[in-house]
Design an enzyme around this catalytic site. Structure first.
Site, PDB file in Angstrom:
ATOM      1  N   CYS A 149      -0.582   4.085   2.124  1.00 27.09           N
ATOM      2  CA  CYS A 149      -0.434   3.882   3.571  1.00 27.09           C
ATOM      3  C   CYS A 149       0.978   4.202   4.047  1.00 27.09           C
ATOM      4  O   CYS A 149       1.174   4.836   5.081  1.00 27.09           O
ATOM      5  CB  CYS A 149      -0.747   2.439   3.937  1.00 27.09           C
ATOM      6  SG  CYS A 149      -2.348   1.834   3.387  1.00 27.09           S
ATOM      7  N   ASP A 150       1.985   3.734   3.293  1.00 24.69           N
ATOM      8  CA  ASP A 150       3.353   3.720   3.801  1.00 24.69           C
ATOM      9  C   ASP A 150       4.323   4.640   3.059  1.00 24.69           C
ATOM     10  O   ASP A 150       5.480   4.762   3.469  1.00 24.69           O
ATOM     11  CB  ASP A 150       3.903   2.284   3.747  1.00 24.69           C
ATOM     12  CG  ASP A 150       3.094   1.336   4.625  1.00 24.69           C
ATOM     13  OD1 ASP A 150       2.600   1.783   5.671  1.00 24.69           O
ATOM     14  OD2 ASP A 150       2.956   0.157   4.260  1.00 24.69           O
TER      15      ASP A 150
ATOM     16  N   CYS B 129       0.836  -1.208   0.000  1.00 21.66           N
ATOM     17  CA  CYS B 129       0.000   0.000   0.000  1.00 21.66           C
ATOM     18  C   CYS B 129       0.865   1.250   0.000  1.00 21.66           C
ATOM     19  O   CYS B 129       1.372   1.664   1.047  1.00 21.66           O
ATOM     20  CB  CYS B 129      -0.925  -0.001   1.214  1.00 21.66           C
ATOM     21  SG  CYS B 129      -2.036   1.433   1.277  1.00 21.66           S
TER      22      CYS B 129
END
Length: 309
Positions: free
Chosen positions: A137-138, A134
């Site tokens: 997300c990261d 992701c």
């Protein structure tokens, strides 16, 4: 056989949020957490884009807090995975771990989706330590650093462009000599200075040390093996929604995601609702999953009230 008003399958942001709302609506929900309690979110570390946490929040802490909040409102949260279902009529029948039979007046499916990985042992070793499925997300953790994105479709291009706005350099590892992405996405990638496309390449191994990912070993189609130095390794080769169990009964799209009526969580069977990544091929974020969990619980409440009247 146990009978319940509202059965929730899945213990991620969507499932726990649905349990919170269903509990507050006096639906006495029973939630089975599935094979990955806390959901896919627990494969990451710190979450910095969930509202209400200005300094970020540990993913496992966030999920445990959601779980406890649902329990505090009265949700019955259990370990177990649905192994068979019969959605041909109400009450719906669900079997947990091939032995526990449940009858449910309403069903919320929040079983999630898993990012596809290459299947390398080294990739598994560094999950959460530089390997991620992701970018949204990261990606923030790789500001001014060097990363790689695996894939050649629209998702890979979107991830590469997103990361290019954060990272010093982005490699795209593409196994063919062409993209599968749309023309407009191809043009955007190829015109971005800090994205370098490595054509005809497959990843042999993710390299790293005790601190995390340090590189990747690639095999070119002509047999050449070479290493690249990177800090992050992002997979963008698709997701697999956990919807196969429901395929005989519910409408799914070509990729296997459950189809819901626009603006609702309603599936093709009245009384069955879907929330989170199992029905979301586009966003796949904790916050959107949580929001759809709220929708599913509210829709289930409305459905049960109409049935009672």
């Amino acid at each position: 056989m146990e009978s319940v008003k509202c059965l929730i399958l899945g213990g991620g942001p969507a499932g726990f949020t649905a349990a919170i709302y269903a509990s507050r609506a006096n639906l006495s929900p029973v939630l089975y957490e599935g094979i990955q309690p806390g959901g896919q979110l627990t494969t990451t570390t710190v979450i910095e884009n969930f509202p209400g946490f200005p300094d970020g929040v540990d993913a496992n802490t966030l999920m445990e807090n959601m779980r406890q909040q649902a329990k505090n409102f009265g949700a019955d949260i259990r370990q177990g995975t649905a192994t068979s279902v019969d959605l041909s009529k109400r009450p719906f029948k669900v079997v947990i771990d091939a032995e526990t039979e449940i009858e449910a007046e309403s069903l919320i499916i929040a079983t999630g989706a898993q990012a596809k990985y290459l299947g390398l042992p080294s990739e598994e070793k560094f999950k959460g330590a530089g390997v991620s499925g992701c970018a949204t997300c990261d990606g923030f953790f790789y500001r001014k650093r060097t990363v790689a994105v695996v894939g050649g479709g629209d998702t890979a291009c979107e991830d590469a462009l997103y990361l290019a706005g954060l990272a010093k350099k982005v490699y795209m590892i593409v196994r063919r000599d062409v993209f599968r992405a749309s023309k407009i996405m191809q043009q955007k990638v190829l015109s971005t200075e800090n994205i370098e496309v490595l054509w005809n390449c497959n990843t042999q191994e993710v390299l790293g040390d005790a601190m995390g990912v340090t590189g990747a070993r690639l095999l070119r189609k002509d047999g050449t093996v070479f290493d690249i130095a990177i800090d992050g390794f992002f997979l963008a080769i698709g997701h697999t929604p956990a919807s196969e169990l429901f395929a005989p009964y519910l409408e799914r799209d070509a990729a296997g995601y459950l189809v819901t009526r626009p603006g609702t969580s309603e599936t093709s069977i009245p009384g069955v609702f879907a929330a989170g990544d199992v029905k979301d091929p586009r966003y796949r974020q904790a916050i959107t999953a949580a929001g759809s969990g709220c929708m599913a619980a509210r829709d289930a409440e409305k459905f049960l009230l109409e049935q009672a009247n």
